[in-house]
Design an enzyme around this catalytic site. Sequence first.
Site, PDB file in Angstrom:
ATOM      1  N   GLY A   1       0.823  -1.207   0.000  1.00 56.21           N
ATOM      2  CA  GLY A   1       0.000   0.000   0.000  1.00 56.21           C
ATOM      3  C   GLY A   1       0.856   1.256   0.000  1.00 56.21           C
ATOM      4  O   GLY A   1       1.945   1.300  -0.579  1.00 56.21           O
ATOM      5  N   SER A   2       0.378   2.284   0.691  1.00 53.92           N
ATOM      6  CA  SER A   2       1.034   3.591   0.639  1.00 53.92           C
ATOM      7  C   SER A   2       2.360   3.656   1.388  1.00 53.92           C
ATOM      8  O   SER A   2       3.076   4.655   1.279  1.00 53.92           O
ATOM      9  CB  SER A   2       0.090   4.669   1.188  1.00 53.92           C
ATOM     10  OG  SER A   2      -1.024   4.818   0.329  1.00 53.92           O
ATOM     11  N   THR A   3       2.730   2.608   2.140  1.00 50.19           N
ATOM     12  CA  THR A   3       4.065   2.600   2.743  1.00 50.19           C
ATOM     13  C   THR A   3       5.138   2.532   1.657  1.00 50.19           C
ATOM     14  O   THR A   3       6.310   2.790   1.923  1.00 50.19           O
ATOM     15  CB  THR A   3       4.240   1.400   3.697  1.00 50.19           C
ATOM     16  OG1 THR A   3       4.052   0.177   2.974  1.00 50.19           O
ATOM     17  CG2 THR A   3       3.232   1.460   4.839  1.00 50.19           C
TER      18      THR A   3
END
Length: 645
Positions: free
Chosen positions: A326-328
């Site tokens: 995801g956005s990590t």
Amino acid sequence: MGNFHHTEQDLEQFRSRLLIASAGVLLLFALLFARFVYLQVIQHEYFTTRAESNRISLVPILPNRGNIVDRNGVILARNYSAFTLEITPSKTLDLEATIDSLAEVIEIQVKDRRRFKRLLEESRNFESIPIRTRLSDEEVARFAANRYRFPGVEVNARLFRQYPEGSLAAHAIGYISRINTKDLEWIEENGQSANYRGSEHIGKVGLEQHYEFELHGTTGYEQVEVDAGGRAVRVLTHTPPIPGNNLTLTLDTRLQQVAEAAFGTRRGSLVALDPSNGAVLALVSSPGFDPNLFVDGIRFDDWDELNNNPDKPMLNRAIYSAHPPGSTFKPLMALAALTQGKRSTTQTIADPGYFNFGNHRFMDDKAGGHGIVDMWKSIVVSCNTYYYQLANDMGIDNIARFMAGLGLGSRTEIDIPGEATGVLPSPQWKQRRFKKREFQKWYAGETISVGIGQGYNAYTTLQMAHALANILNYGRVFRPHIANTIQDPTSGEVRKVEPLPVRQIPLKVEHVDFIKRAMAAVNKEGTGARAFAGAPYESGGKTGTAQVYSLKGQKYQAGQVKERLRDHSWFIAFAPVAQPKIVVAVMVENGGFGAASAAPIARQVFDYYLLGKLPGGPAPEVEVEEVEPPEDDPQQPLENAHGQD
């Protein structure tokens, strides 16, 4: 005259026959003598050795297995002595009758009989074999009162493996269990067959398996003289065993307890590293299991419960389960763009809330978009549109090349077995992955999803923690390791597991510092602000939410989705910002938004590690350093400072 002639003829025949018979007898005696010479002279040494081996047997003496302790000396695996009821078959007239009579004095279950029968087939007649282990004091006393009834039966003290902390760090520590056929093949391949003679247990998973030969020790022997019936007469020589080496770990047991408690009943994983040397401070896979169940052979009911549990407690999620990050993934993408010259920190885009590519529209999480977005803002508010465009501009080959350098898509070579490689998508990977040619082509639209940590991306929690540690260490890559030192208990000599750098990634200091400051702003005013509100230390982080299934254009509503189909919750973080002492990657399966589930777990871990604060306790007052945007990146007031990632 005729009778005399016949008599002479008969006498001549008799003499001939006698001569032939004598020659035959002499030949037989000659052959017998030659055989005696061959056996007594030529083969003397061989048969002497055979006779001695029949008279003398080697009885193995098992060594004490090494202990495993954490960095503070807390014992995680040890040996303890307990009484065992043992039978020597050669001294017992009727084995079955003896066992039946023993069962009237001490409880002997069906599983005890099965184990005894298996050990009997594998052992020698004069060796004692356990029929019951871990006798209570009452059972020992009861047998002692009836000892005269059972010739060949004794109560002896034996060592048993124990994991005092139970399920704590079980996936890292592992367990020992009985040796099977596969283990015997592995022992033989490593040339350890002689050293494992008489051994019944071996490390199966985790550190117990990886450091098996260090922990096992060297088997000792007794030369025992036996009679024709196989009964021991006397001990001729005694070679004592050498105990196994002790392991001291980098793990902090108290930190591990805090991290595991933070998960509660939720499924997921956490890895905490010291970025300066790759030391593993905590490794959590939730739910866990009790390794003590396996030591003497796990009961069928216990195995059935573990094996059929839908939460898969035996799965080491920290090193094996791979999920889209995801956005990590976005701070890593930003650093890749800076390193490859695809973006500057001040370059901006206009975010209308979507990115059009061909006939497909990739939507942002915020309706109407985030307005004008530069790299700083893209990380703090987690702007998808920024990374859609960035991924398209960089191309999949450049993305894959940079991420591979950080260690994504390959094993970190941590010192516990079973690590997964994960998936670092690229055209080459897709060609290997799919057999049908129509599925092997890489489409440009697939690169767009990769840019926000979705698509084919799939990494373990360990890999994400490792990648962030490599960045914070300005490109110096260390192999993650859990063992810190190996100690010889006899000599006291200590060998350190040296954290030598594996390689150097060409990163610029100013680029890394920018990413660090932007991630610090995430925890001050961005998607991680709520979880770290009031923290008396400066930390950096990035939330992430990974889809479990395709929405197919529909709006995601967690309450209307089955629990196991909800999004996974990610959070990567480090602290303190100036000189990071700890890096954490947290993944909560089906936990929803990273800010809601994973980030609070990281906060509890940081509070304990940096402040000694336990969950629910007061935090000491510490001066907080304000986070300022870099001078070359003037920051406008953030829109949607607490927006979802």
